[in-house]
Design an enzyme around this catalytic site. Structure first.
Site, short mmCIF file in Angstrom:
data_model
loop_
_atom_site.label_atom_id
_atom_site.label_comp_id
_atom_site.label_asym_id
_atom_site.label_seq_id
_atom_site.Cartn_x
_atom_site.Cartn_y
_atom_site.Cartn_z
N CYS A 130 30.06 11.76 -14.57
CA CYS A 130 29.62 13.03 -14.23
C CYS A 130 30.31 13.59 -13.10
O CYS A 130 30.04 15.02 -13.14
CB CYS A 130 28.09 12.89 -14.15
SG CYS A 130 27.43 11.96 -15.54
N HIS A 273 25.87 19.30 -11.11
CA HIS A 273 25.96 18.60 -12.30
C HIS A 273 24.62 18.74 -13.06
O HIS A 273 23.52 18.60 -12.44
CB HIS A 273 26.44 17.14 -11.97
CG HIS A 273 26.10 16.37 -13.43
ND1 HIS A 273 26.62 16.47 -14.47
CD2 HIS A 273 25.56 15.22 -13.40
CE1 HIS A 273 26.13 15.64 -15.52
NE2 HIS A 273 25.36 14.68 -14.81
N ASN A 304 22.99 17.21 -20.91
CA ASN A 304 23.83 16.61 -19.89
C ASN A 304 25.20 16.31 -20.59
O ASN A 304 25.15 15.39 -21.43
CB ASN A 304 23.10 15.42 -19.30
CG ASN A 304 23.98 14.59 -18.23
OD1 ASN A 304 25.16 14.62 -18.06
ND2 ASN A 304 23.22 13.76 -17.41
O1 UT7 Z 1 24.44 12.34 -15.73
C1 UT7 Z 1 24.47 11.31 -14.83
C2 UT7 Z 1 23.20 10.95 -14.02
N1 UT7 Z 1 22.14 10.88 -14.82
C3 UT7 Z 1 20.97 11.44 -14.16
O2 UT7 Z 1 20.97 12.06 -13.14
C4 UT7 Z 1 19.77 10.94 -14.76
C5 UT7 Z 1 18.51 10.81 -13.75
N2 UT7 Z 1 17.35 10.44 -14.48
C6 UT7 Z 1 16.75 11.26 -15.21
O3 UT7 Z 1 16.96 12.43 -15.22
C7 UT7 Z 1 15.24 10.64 -15.49
O4 UT7 Z 1 15.01 9.30 -14.95
C8 UT7 Z 1 14.92 10.43 -16.82
C9 UT7 Z 1 14.85 12.17 -17.41
C10 UT7 Z 1 16.03 9.74 -17.68
C11 UT7 Z 1 13.53 9.92 -17.08
O5 UT7 Z 1 12.59 10.56 -16.41
P1 UT7 Z 1 11.58 9.89 -15.40
O6 UT7 Z 1 10.49 10.94 -15.04
O7 UT7 Z 1 12.47 9.13 -14.34
O8 UT7 Z 1 10.97 8.85 -16.30
P2 UT7 Z 1 10.53 7.41 -15.94
O9 UT7 Z 1 11.38 6.47 -16.48
O10 UT7 Z 1 9.98 7.13 -14.78
O11 UT7 Z 1 9.11 7.09 -17.08
C12 UT7 Z 1 7.94 7.78 -16.91
C13 UT7 Z 1 7.10 7.54 -17.98
C14 UT7 Z 1 6.71 6.08 -18.41
O12 UT7 Z 1 5.57 6.06 -18.73
P3 UT7 Z 1 4.29 5.36 -17.77
O13 UT7 Z 1 5.05 3.89 -17.37
O14 UT7 Z 1 4.29 6.39 -16.74
O15 UT7 Z 1 3.27 5.01 -18.75
C15 UT7 Z 1 7.79 5.89 -19.23
O16 UT7 Z 1 7.34 4.89 -20.24
O17 UT7 Z 1 7.47 8.26 -19.22
C16 UT7 Z 1 7.65 6.97 -20.28
N3 UT7 Z 1 8.85 7.46 -20.92
C17 UT7 Z 1 8.98 8.25 -21.82
N4 UT7 Z 1 7.96 8.98 -22.52
C18 UT7 Z 1 8.17 9.96 -23.69
C19 UT7 Z 1 10.11 6.95 -20.76
N5 UT7 Z 1 11.12 7.46 -21.76
C20 UT7 Z 1 10.25 8.69 -22.50
C21 UT7 Z 1 10.76 9.14 -23.39
N6 UT7 Z 1 9.60 9.81 -23.96
N7 UT7 Z 1 11.82 9.56 -23.84
#
Ligand code: UT7
Length: 348
Positions: A130, A273, A304
């Site tokens: 990226c 980005h 993205n």
């Molecule tokens: O381009 C290269 C660089 N990439 C980035 O910069 C991406 C960086 N990361 C992100 O953008 C975020 O981490 C994501 C959008 C990928 C994920 O968001 P998050 O707020 O970090 O989610 P998380 O992994 O902390 O998960 C939070 C909750 C969890 O549930 P509990 O444990 O709180 O009950 C996950 O199980 O959301 C749940 N979860 C989902 N729920 C619905 C994880 N993925 C999903 C999903 N749909 N797809």
């Protein structure tokens, strides 16, 4: 060019190296097919609401099955060259930033150069995920300033749909396809500020292709496999990358503005980005970016697109009159490696 003698040994002739460079033209290409969150949620346990809240993504574009990174790059590059007001024969080098050209070798850049009928320029790919486009702009700036070439075509292009596991809840909703391109050329005034860049290889597992190509060899050599060949999709430790982006990238962005001799209120646009809308919001806070500075939010409709995201977002802002032509924009790319690069550029 200059040649001098010192101590009896003839000194090498070198380029003069005292020129300025800037972006002369930008172009972008988004594939036709709009993919909704509902469509993504057919394969993962998620919802439109969750995806929008956590990432800011409403839709993304996916390329056609037969549409390649070369096809998309050609469309963006053709527009960038037209807008730069130069002829394609003037392109002296092509730098293609991509992690989704599906051939280990040859690189995509020489194929693109041939496809476009360029005059056999230097052409090579860079793998900086990226941050690839910002790496490319930095290289192009140095190449033009040092006199190596007069015009460099820099392209960020990805067909991430080819490398996304649609059943992976952690990444299936994030990625999209597209291409963005810039022509960097000689300028009377400085148009590309110093690049702040670096890497954190100890976190290389945070975003990675699942298996190496060679890991797949035994599977490929098994006779009569009926379940197909395992596919080395990209995986991401979302939270790790998110925290790194929010806490470590904001100071880099601040330093890039300082290095260019500006303050955040002197910016005419901020084009981070397009990784996640919440990362963008956190960066705005950390930068103490004044409200009058427009911010790229192309992720909502484009997802993205890794290396393509910054040029795509910037050209949209210019096309829609959201950012002024000739204004100063801070751009920062960060991603797999982990690697990053940031610089202030004068928009074309
Ligand atoms: O381009 C290269 C660089 N990439 C980035 O910069 C991406 C960086 N990361 C992100 O953008 C975020 O981490 C994501 C959008 C990928 C994920 O968001 P998050 O707020 O970090 O989610 P998380 O992994 O902390 O998960 C939070 C909750 C969890 O549930 P509990 O444990 O709180 O009950 C996950 O199980 O959301 C749940 N979860 C989902 N729920 C619905 C994880 N993925 C999903 C999903 N749909 N797809």
């Amino acid at each position: 060019m200059s040649t001098t003698r010192k101590g009896g040994r003839k000194q090498l002739t070198v380029h003069r190296g005292d020129r300025h460079a800037r972006i002369l033209g930008l172009g972008g290409y988004r594939p036709e097919r709009v993919v909704t969150n509902e469509e993504i949620c057919q394969f993962i346990d998620s919802s439109d609401e969750w995806i929008q809240q956590r990432s800011g993504i409403i839709t993304r574009r996916f390329a056609r099955e037969d549409e390649t990174v070369i096809d998309m790059a050609e469309a963006a590059a053709t527009q960038a060259i037209e807008r730069a007001g130069i002829s394609k024969e003037q392109i002296g080098a092509v730098i293609m930033a991509t992690v989704s050209h599906p051939f280990q070798t040859p690189a995509a850049a020489p194929i693109l150069a041939d496809r476009m009928g360029l005059a056999h320029p230097a052409a090579f790919d860079i793998s900086a995920a990226c941050a690839g486009y910002c790496h490319g702009i930095s290289l192009a700036n140095d190449m033009v300033r040092s006199g190596t070439v007069d015009h460099v075509l820099v392209i960020g292009v990805e067909k991430l749909s080819d490398f996304t596991d649609k059943y992976d809840r952690g990444s299936a909703f994030i990625f999209g396809d597209g291409a963005g391109a810039a022509v960097v050329g000689v300028s009377d005034t400085p148009g590309i500020g110093p690049t702040l860049w670096g890497s954190l290889g100890e976190q290389s597992d945070a975003i990675t292709q699942r298996e190496s190509w060679t890991d797949l060899r035994p599977a490929m050599e098994e006779p009569g496999r009926e379940d197909g060949i395992p596919w080395p999709a990209f995986t991401m430790q979302g939270q790790t990358v998110f925290r790194w982006a929010v806490f470590s990238m904001a100071p880099v962005a601040v330093a890039a503005v300082e290095a260019a001799g500006l303050t955040p209120d002197e910016l005419d646009a901020f084009v981070p980005h397009q990784a996640n809308m919440r990362i963008t919001d956190a960066m705005i806070k950390a930068l103490k970016l004044p409200e009058h500075v427009p911010v790229a939010r192309d992720i909502a409709e484009t997802g993205n697109t890794s290396a393509a995201s910054i040029p795509l977002a910037m050209s949209r802002m210019l096309d829609e009159g959201e950012a002024p032509h000739g204004g100063y924009a801070l751009q920062i790319g960060f991603g797999a490696g982990l690697v990053y690069a940031a610089q202030v550029v004068q928009m074309p």
